[in-house]
Design a protein around this motif. Structure first.
Motif, PDB file in Angstrom:
ATOM      1  N   ARG A 163      39.023  41.816  41.880  1.00  0.00           N
ATOM      2  CA  ARG A 163      39.091  40.753  40.872  1.00  0.00           C
ATOM      3  C   ARG A 163      38.125  41.040  39.728  1.00  0.00           C
ATOM      4  O   ARG A 163      38.471  40.874  38.547  1.00  0.00           O
ATOM      5  CB  ARG A 163      38.775  39.399  41.510  1.00  0.00           C
ATOM      6  CG  ARG A 163      38.737  38.229  40.532  1.00  0.00           C
ATOM      7  CD  ARG A 163      38.388  36.935  41.233  1.00  0.00           C
ATOM      8  NE  ARG A 163      37.157  37.040  41.993  1.00  0.00           N
ATOM      9  CZ  ARG A 163      35.950  36.989  41.476  1.00  0.00           C
ATOM     10  NH1 ARG A 163      35.786  36.861  40.160  1.00  0.00           N
ATOM     11  NH2 ARG A 163      34.879  37.090  42.249  1.00  0.00           N
ATOM     12  N   ARG A 166      39.540  43.595  37.502  1.00  0.00           N
ATOM     13  CA  ARG A 166      40.559  43.021  36.627  1.00  0.00           C
ATOM     14  C   ARG A 166      39.907  42.282  35.467  1.00  0.00           C
ATOM     15  O   ARG A 166      40.347  42.384  34.319  1.00  0.00           O
ATOM     16  CB  ARG A 166      41.440  42.042  37.417  1.00  0.00           C
ATOM     17  CG  ARG A 166      42.398  42.680  38.396  1.00  0.00           C
ATOM     18  CD  ARG A 166      43.481  43.507  37.767  1.00  0.00           C
ATOM     19  NE  ARG A 166      44.017  42.934  36.547  1.00  0.00           N
ATOM     20  CZ  ARG A 166      44.861  43.545  35.741  1.00  0.00           C
ATOM     21  NH1 ARG A 166      45.244  44.770  36.020  1.00  0.00           N
ATOM     22  NH2 ARG A 166      45.318  42.964  34.656  1.00  0.00           N
ATOM     23  N   GLU A 167      38.853  41.521  35.780  1.00  0.00           N
ATOM     24  CA  GLU A 167      38.132  40.798  34.724  1.00  0.00           C
ATOM     25  C   GLU A 167      37.490  41.786  33.748  1.00  0.00           C
ATOM     26  O   GLU A 167      37.493  41.560  32.534  1.00  0.00           O
ATOM     27  CB  GLU A 167      37.065  39.893  35.351  1.00  0.00           C
ATOM     28  CG  GLU A 167      37.639  38.720  36.132  1.00  0.00           C
ATOM     29  CD  GLU A 167      36.569  37.937  36.870  1.00  0.00           C
ATOM     30  OE1 GLU A 167      35.393  38.383  36.869  1.00  0.00           O
ATOM     31  OE2 GLU A 167      36.895  36.888  37.463  1.00  0.00           O
ATOM     32  N   GLN A 168      36.937  42.869  34.293  1.00  0.00           N
ATOM     33  CA  GLN A 168      36.333  43.894  33.423  1.00  0.00           C
ATOM     34  C   GLN A 168      37.395  44.511  32.518  1.00  0.00           C
ATOM     35  O   GLN A 168      37.153  44.745  31.329  1.00  0.00           O
ATOM     36  CB  GLN A 168      35.686  44.983  34.272  1.00  0.00           C
ATOM     37  CG  GLN A 168      34.991  46.065  33.446  1.00  0.00           C
ATOM     38  CD  GLN A 168      34.439  47.189  34.301  1.00  0.00           C
ATOM     39  OE1 GLN A 168      34.556  47.176  35.518  1.00  0.00           O
ATOM     40  NE2 GLN A 168      33.833  48.182  33.667  1.00  0.00           N
ATOM     41  N   LEU A 169      38.575  44.761  33.089  1.00  0.00           N
ATOM     42  CA  LEU A 169      39.664  45.339  32.296  1.00  0.00           C
ATOM     43  C   LEU A 169      40.081  44.390  31.179  1.00  0.00           C
ATOM     44  O   LEU A 169      40.256  44.812  30.026  1.00  0.00           O
ATOM     45  CB  LEU A 169      40.857  45.636  33.199  1.00  0.00           C
ATOM     46  CG  LEU A 169      42.090  46.239  32.520  1.00  0.00           C
ATOM     47  CD1 LEU A 169      41.747  47.578  31.874  1.00  0.00           C
ATOM     48  CD2 LEU A 169      43.225  46.409  33.522  1.00  0.00           C
ATOM     49  N   ASP A 170      40.210  43.090  31.513  1.00  0.00           N
ATOM     50  CA  ASP A 170      40.572  42.099  30.491  1.00  0.00           C
ATOM     51  C   ASP A 170      39.517  42.058  29.389  1.00  0.00           C
ATOM     52  O   ASP A 170      39.834  41.975  28.202  1.00  0.00           O
ATOM     53  CB  ASP A 170      40.735  40.718  31.124  1.00  0.00           C
ATOM     54  CG  ASP A 170      41.938  40.647  32.054  1.00  0.00           C
ATOM     55  OD1 ASP A 170      42.821  41.514  31.934  1.00  0.00           O
ATOM     56  OD2 ASP A 170      41.977  39.739  32.903  1.00  0.00           O
ATOM     57  N   SER A 171      38.231  42.086  29.814  1.00  0.00           N
ATOM     58  CA  SER A 171      37.135  42.044  28.840  1.00  0.00           C
ATOM     59  C   SER A 171      37.154  43.276  27.937  1.00  0.00           C
ATOM     60  O   SER A 171      36.998  43.176  26.711  1.00  0.00           O
ATOM     61  CB  SER A 171      35.795  41.950  29.573  1.00  0.00           C
ATOM     62  OG  SER A 171      34.719  42.038  28.673  1.00  0.00           O
ATOM     63  N   GLU A 173      39.719  45.234  27.241  1.00  0.00           N
ATOM     64  CA  GLU A 173      40.886  45.194  26.353  1.00  0.00           C
ATOM     65  C   GLU A 173      40.671  44.200  25.217  1.00  0.00           C
ATOM     66  O   GLU A 173      41.108  44.426  24.091  1.00  0.00           O
ATOM     67  CB  GLU A 173      42.136  44.848  27.156  1.00  0.00           C
ATOM     68  CG  GLU A 173      42.579  45.992  28.066  1.00  0.00           C
ATOM     69  CD  GLU A 173      43.791  45.643  28.904  1.00  0.00           C
ATOM     70  OE1 GLU A 173      44.054  44.431  29.085  1.00  0.00           O
ATOM     71  OE2 GLU A 173      44.486  46.580  29.372  1.00  0.00           O
ATOM     72  N   SER A 174      39.968  43.082  25.522  1.00  0.00           N
ATOM     73  CA  SER A 174      39.642  42.110  24.484  1.00  0.00           C
ATOM     74  C   SER A 174      38.674  42.728  23.466  1.00  0.00           C
ATOM     75  O   SER A 174      38.823  42.540  22.251  1.00  0.00           O
ATOM     76  CB  SER A 174      39.020  40.860  25.116  1.00  0.00           C
ATOM     77  OG  SER A 174      38.616  39.949  24.122  1.00  0.00           O
ATOM     78  N   LYS A 360      41.774  51.428  35.097  1.00  0.00           N
ATOM     79  CA  LYS A 360      43.188  51.403  35.483  1.00  0.00           C
ATOM     80  C   LYS A 360      43.463  52.383  36.625  1.00  0.00           C
ATOM     81  O   LYS A 360      44.219  52.066  37.555  1.00  0.00           O
ATOM     82  CB  LYS A 360      44.066  51.728  34.277  1.00  0.00           C
ATOM     83  CG  LYS A 360      44.173  50.593  33.274  1.00  0.00           C
ATOM     84  CD  LYS A 360      45.100  50.955  32.118  1.00  0.00           C
ATOM     85  CE  LYS A 360      45.272  49.785  31.168  1.00  0.00           C
ATOM     86  NZ  LYS A 360      46.159  50.122  30.020  1.00  0.00           N
TER      87      LYS A 360
END
Length: 484
Positions: A163, A166-171, A173-174, A360
């Motif tokens: 999780r 995933r949060e790191q990936l979202d951050s 990408e943001s 990823k």
């Protein structure tokens, strides 16, 4: 005759078979038949044309081709069934016929000692063995209960790790989106700054160049005319110094007089004027370079028509009542500073994109059921075995003292492989395989080297414990013969 047959049939149904080596559910296959004379007989199971006397069953002679007449001996080479041990007080089991009456008490299979029924000497130990099994079962079930709790906690950590990724990936990408927007904004600022810094000279460069070229042409024309004038002056000067005044030629005298007057009043300003003009143009060009261009376009005059009048007034109305938003980015940086800032941000963007790719790849990797290996990402398993200190990080690599054995390659079929370790002396690069077993841990329990420079590790831990049935426990149960 008929009466005798009916009586024999009735008697055969009343006789219960109790053939040794045959399970209760198959005893009916060995039910004896009784003929008219009261003799018991039986047919081979897979060939009913073969009739045997009932006492030929388990007589240590193989009479049936399928071996079905010897379920309790080892007389037949290929018996269809194994010997059945009833094991009252424990669990029934089956043993291979070749182990029958061999003088060995196979208590792990036949705790009642029935496999040695001819030789004897094997007491019925089912009571004690079953007591040991119950203790083992209760101990295992208690451990499995605690192991299940610990495994669920480990799975929860693994899921939390995923999780967070995933949060790191979202951050990330943001951040990439924000960084791209910032870079685009700075590029627009740079473009606007370039437009704003554009000088009048940049706009009028071709006119300055055309004017200078034109002046140069005029200068050449003037010099050409000057050359002709000098030639004429030379002729007139020669005439004025060599004519004979005694001829009293009035026309010649008038020409010479006008020439002398011309010479005395001649000015040397023509070329000076051209030189000064060039200087003025150069000064004007330098001044134009210092002046910023407003960007106002030249108005083009055209002949009015119905179509362009409609277009003009439509454009006027839309510009007045439907104004388009104009985004203008202003910056306190110079053009060079903006370019440097854009370059720095683009390098930062490249690093972010590399991080995103790494995350990823991590998320797409197989880390076992329930992603459980992810919980051990920062866990080091260490132990001294055989005089060597081993350090294992399941998702990174393995070392033996100061020798690197290999780095994580993949998890497959319940095992982890490691490759690209330090090169062995006169051999290949080191590599390793790690397998897992249920137990308290995580703990390294064994190391071997089945092939040169390839190591095999066994690690136990609760994470690799699964629910066990009573049959599973019985298969893993070991008898403590010291207590028998």
């Amino acid at each position: 005759m008929l009466q005798s047959f009916i009586i024999s049939t009735a008697l055969s149904l009343l006789v219960n078979a109790n053939v040794i080596g045959v399970s209760d559910d198959r005893q009916s296959l060995y039910q004896p038949q009784i003929d008219e004379q009261g003799n018991k007989y039986w047919h081979c199971l897979n060939d009913t044309s073969i009739r045997l006397s009932y006492d030929q069953i388990n007589d240590d002679i193989c009479d049936c081709p399928d071996g079905s007449d010897e379920p309790g001996t080892n007389a037949c080479p290929n018996p269809p069934f194994k010997f059945y041990c009833k094991n009252e007080g424990h669990f029934p089991n089956y043993i291979d016929q070749f182990k029958l009456n061999d003088g060995v008490c196979d208590y792990e299979i036949c705790c009642d000692g029935s496999d040695e029924y001819k030789l004897g000497g094997c007491e019925n130990k089912c009571g004690e063995i079953h007591r040991q099994f119950e203790e083992y079962k209760n101990s295992k079930l208690a451990f499995m209960k605690k192991a299940g709790v610990k495994k669920q906690q480990t799975i929860k950590r693994a899921h939390n790790g995923r999780r967070k990724l995933r949060e790191q990936l979202d951050s990330l990408e943001s951040q990439v989106s924000e960084l791209k927007a910032k870079i685009n904004k700075l590029k627009l600022q740079s473009e606007n700054l370039e437009e704003r810094d554009e000088s009048v000279f940049d706009q009028l460069r071709e006119y300055f160049g055309g004017l200078a070229d034109k002046l140069e042409l005029h200068k050449r024309d003037i010099l050409h005319q000057e050359s002709k004038l000098q030639a004429l002056e030379t002729i007139l000067n020669f005439l004025s110094t060599h004519y004979n005044p005694n001829f009293n030629d009035a026309a010649v005298k008038e020409v010479i007089h006008k020439f002398q007057e011309y010479v005395s009043n001649k000015e040397e300003e023509a070329l000076e004027d051209i030189h000064e003009t060039n200087q003025i143009i150069a000064q004007l060009a330098e001044k134009a370079k210092e002046m910023s261009h407003s960007g106002v376009k030249k108005v083009t005059h055209f002949t009015p028509s119905i179509s362009n009048m409609i277009h003009y007034y439509y454009q006027l109305l839309t510009d007045k009542f439907l104004p388009k938003p104009v985004i203008e980015y202003k910056s306190d940086f110079s053009s060079n500073e903006l370019d440097h800032e854009v370059e720095k941000l683009e390098q930062e963007l490249e690093k972010l994109q590399a991080k995103i790719q790494g995350v990823k790849v991590n998320l797409s990797s197989d880390y076992g059921p329930e992603d459980i290996l992810r919980a051990y990402e920062k866990v080091a398993i260490t132990k001294n075995l055989g005089g060597y200190n081993y350090r294992i990080n399941l998702l990174q690599g393995i070392s033996q003292d100061d020798i690197f054995i290999g780095k994580f390659r993949e998890y497959k079929d319940g095992k982890i492989t490691y490759q690209d370790g330090a090169k062995c002396w006169n051999g290949p690069r080191r590599s390793a395989t790690v397998e897992f077993t249920c137990g308290e841990g995580p703990e390294l329990v064994s190391v071997s080297e089945p092939e040169k420079c390839h190591y095999y590790f066994t690690i136990q831990g609760e994470s690799w414990c699964d629910a066990k049935t009573e049959k599973d426990l019985l298969n893993n149960f070991k008898i403590n013969y010291d207590l028998l």
